[in-house]
Design an enzyme around this catalytic site. Structure first.
Site, PDB file in Angstrom:
ATOM      1  N   GLY A   1       0.801  -1.216   0.000  1.00  0.00           N
ATOM      2  CA  GLY A   1       0.000   0.000   0.000  1.00  0.00           C
ATOM      3  C   GLY A   1       0.835   1.268   0.000  1.00  0.00           C
ATOM      4  N   SER A   2       0.368   2.273   0.742  1.00  0.00           N
ATOM      5  CA  SER A   2       0.980   3.602   0.688  1.00  0.00           C
ATOM      6  C   SER A   2       2.389   3.676   1.258  1.00  0.00           C
ATOM      7  CB  SER A   2       0.085   4.604   1.417  1.00  0.00           C
ATOM      8  OG  SER A   2      -1.144   4.758   0.743  1.00  0.00           O
ATOM      9  N   THR A   3       2.863   2.621   1.919  1.00  0.00           N
ATOM     10  CA  THR A   3       4.246   2.641   2.390  1.00  0.00           C
ATOM     11  C   THR A   3       5.232   2.632   1.225  1.00  0.00           C
ATOM     12  OG1 THR A   3       4.258   0.214   2.594  1.00  0.00           O
ATOM     13  CG2 THR A   3       3.688   1.481   4.562  1.00  0.00           C
ATOM     14  N   MET A   4       4.745   2.381  -0.001  1.00  0.00           N
ATOM     15  CA  MET A   4       5.610   2.417  -1.186  1.00  0.00           C
ATOM     16  C   MET A   4       5.760   3.829  -1.766  1.00  0.00           C
ATOM     17  SD  MET A   4       6.943  -0.523  -2.013  1.00  0.00           S
ATOM     18  CE  MET A   4       7.257  -0.564  -0.247  1.00  0.00           C
TER      19      MET A   4
ATOM     20  N   SER B 212      -1.244  11.322   1.652  1.00  0.00           N
ATOM     21  CA  SER B 212      -1.285   9.979   1.068  1.00  0.00           C
ATOM     22  C   SER B 212      -2.203   9.941  -0.149  1.00  0.00           C
ATOM     23  CB  SER B 212      -1.744   8.955   2.110  1.00  0.00           C
ATOM     24  OG  SER B 212      -1.361   7.645   1.721  1.00  0.00           O
TER      25      SER B 212
END
EC number: 3.4.16.4
Length: 581
Positions: free
Chosen positions: A290-293, A347
């Site tokens: 997810g958004s950790t990328m 995000s």
């Protein structure tokens, strides 16, 4: 009449001669065997009475980086029986059963069923005192063997890292399996004399000394392991989640300082252990991050030189249509236009996708691959997964967009912390290790240092900005990080499971000199929400705070000291007399 003493004297002489030859042959054979070829009889005698029994080797000690024991071997007694021999002493079976703590009928039935055999185990892993109390009964056909049993002082806290051994002291999980040859040692041999019933007559000599296994010092710090285990367990319970994982890593050395999972198990008592609890989820479970990328995709954008942090992107109205596919921003952004830092703070999937369209999917893929995603970590840990980082011959818009904000690829928690460690280490990646390292590792510059430092500052704002992930803040320290919320893919079919999410947070600190990276993964939280900033960020805050204090890291975000003039001018507290306590 004249008698010669026999009717046929030549026959008498012949028989006497043959007997004399026979006696001479026997004497010659005796002399040959006893004097000339005496080793033959000695060998035959030894073959019937001389035995070699193994001397168990002491398995090597496993410790944490500070020498705290994680796995030790203790002497135990294993009792075995010769059922064929025991058939002659059935009257002693009830007493033996009571000493073993077994039902007399069950033991008798077992011995009767195995009556034709000469070896069965009665019980394994008794303490030397318990074994001696049984052997003191002197039950015919009951014997003891000296062995070692593995004991794990930290229990379930280090279970997934250390693993365990089987009854024969061979590694079966974790480090015990991965480094079995190093830890096992080499058994010795003792020469003894036994009678035909197998009873020990004489201990002759040690023909081969046992060689103990070697000590293994892991990279983990037991203090941090306890801290991470406690906070992860509390988070699982508070959010009524299915499972979770956490990894703490030293970004300078590549050492894994803690690796914990929930649910876990007690390796000292595996009778009620469930197979699902044995999984080291941090290295086995793969998921879409997810958004950790987004910070990694942002690094790719800055590296191209086409973008800088102050550049603006139009994200209105919070959706982006690509054919039949609609990209949406989960939360409402600050406004219709965001700079690159704002894209990370809010995000924004729309903003990240538009940046990705400009630089192309190949640029993002190249940076993700460079920081270790889709790559084998080289730990040699049993069951470790590589994940999946797709590389397309032609990058279409949908594939480029989904990759940029963390879908369409799969990673492990260990790979994710490794990638963030590269950003924290000014763009330099070092090999991962679960062993204590005294030598500086070889680092590779995979992201330009200027770009890495820029992303560090952007991720610090993700936490410290007024719209940032305030639950991840650490008192007295500046830290950086990014939350993520990923839908869980359906097993066995395409698409996603309804109302099933993973809550993620990845970050590092302190920002004065980033040293520690932490990843938190909470699987299927079901109480109070599921966003990474709500569920996983508080866990990161507590564990990072404890880590920095345990490692004696100087605070870099203390309030300014009060000037001395103000201290001197402060009014004194009046003394109150006559009051009651």
């Amino acid at each position: 009449m004249k008698l010669d003493g026999a009717l046929f004297p030549w026959r008498f002489r012949l028989m006497v001669g043959l007997l004399l030859l026979l006696v001479a042959g026997i004497v010659a054979q005796i002399v040959y065997l006893q004097v000339i070829n005496r080793d033959f009889l000695i060998g035959q005698g030894d073959a019937r009475s001389m035995r070699h029994i193994p001397i168990p080797a002491h398995r090597g000690l496993i410790t944490d980086r500070n020498g705290e024991p994680l796995a030790v071997s203790t002497p135990v007694t294993t009792l075995w029986a010769n059922p064929k021999e025991m058939q002659l002493s059935k009257d002693k079976w009830p007493e033996l059963a009571r000493a073993l703590g077994q039902e007399p009928k069950a033991l008798a039935a077992r011995l009767e069923a195995q009556a034709s055999k000469e070896f069965i185990y009665l019980v394994r892993g008794l303490t030397p005192e318990q074994g001696a109390s049984v052997l003191d009964l002197k039950t015919p056909g009951v014997y003891g063997i000296e062995e070692f049993r593995r004991f794990y002082p930290a229990g379930d806290v280090t279970a997934h890292m250390v693993g365990f051994t089987d009854l024969d002291d061979h590694g079966r999980e974790g480090v015990e399996l991965a480094y079995d040859e190093w830890l096992a040692g080499v058994p010795g041999k003792r020469q003894v004399i036994k009678d035909r019933r197998g009873r020990l007559i004489k201990d002759v000599q040690v023909t081969k000394n046992a060689k103990a296994g070697k000590t293994l010092a892991l990279s983990i710090d037991l203090r941090l392991q306890y801290l991470a285990s406690r906070e992860l367990r509390n988070a699982i319970n508070e959010n009524e989640a299915k499972a979770g994982s956490m990894v703490i890593m030293d970004v300078k050395t590549g050492e894994v300082l803690a690796m914990v999972n929930q649910p876990t198990y007690n390796p000292n008592n595996r009778r009620t252990m469930l197979p699902a609890a044995m999984r080291n989820r941090a290295i086995i479970d793969v998921f879409e991050p997810g958004s950790t990328m987004k910070p990694i995709s942002m690094s790719a954008a800055l590296e191209t030189g086409r973008w800088k942090p102050t550049d603006k992107v139009d994200v209105y109205p919070g959706t982006l249509q690509i054919g039949r596919y609609t990209i949406k921003d989960v939360t409402k952004t600050e406004g219709p236009v965001l700079d690159l830092t704002g894209i990370l703070i809010n995000s924004s999937n729309v903003g990240m996708s538009k940046v990705a369209f400009d630089i192309g999917g190949e640029s993002i893929y190249r940076v993700m691959s460079a920081v270790g995603l889709g790559q084998y970590t080289g730990l040699g840990f049993p069951g470790e997964r590589v994940g999946n980082l797709p590389n397309h011959r032609e990058w279409r818009k949908a594939e480029t967009a989904t990759l940029s904000y963390g879908y369409g690829l799969s990673v492990t928690a260990l790979q994710l912390v490794h990638a963030y460690a590269a950003i924290a280490n000014n763009g330099r990646i070092v090999p991962l290790t679960i062993l204590k390292s005294d030598q500086p590792p070889t680092a590779a510059q995979v992201i330009p240092e200027k770009v890495a430092k820029t992303v560090q500052g952007m991720l610090q704002q993700v936490i410290e900005d007024t719209r940032g992930v305030y639950r991840a803040r650490v008192p007295s320290y500046h830290v950086a990080g990014k939350s993520g919320t990923a839908r869980k893919a359906t097993i066995g079919s395409r698409g996603y499971t309804e109302n099933a999410y993973r809550s993620l947070f990845a970050g590092f600190g302190p920002m004065s000199d980033p040293r520690y990276a932490i990843v938190v993964v909470i699987d299927e939280p079901s109480k109070g929400g599921y966003y990474g900033g709500l569920v996983s960020a508080p866990v990161f805050s507590k564990v990072m705070s404890g880590t920095l204090r345990l490692m004696n890291v100087q605070p870099d975000n203390l309030p300014p000291p009060v000037p001395q003039q103000q201290v001197n001018a402060a009014p004194a507290t009046p003394l109150i007399k006559g009051g009651r306590g």
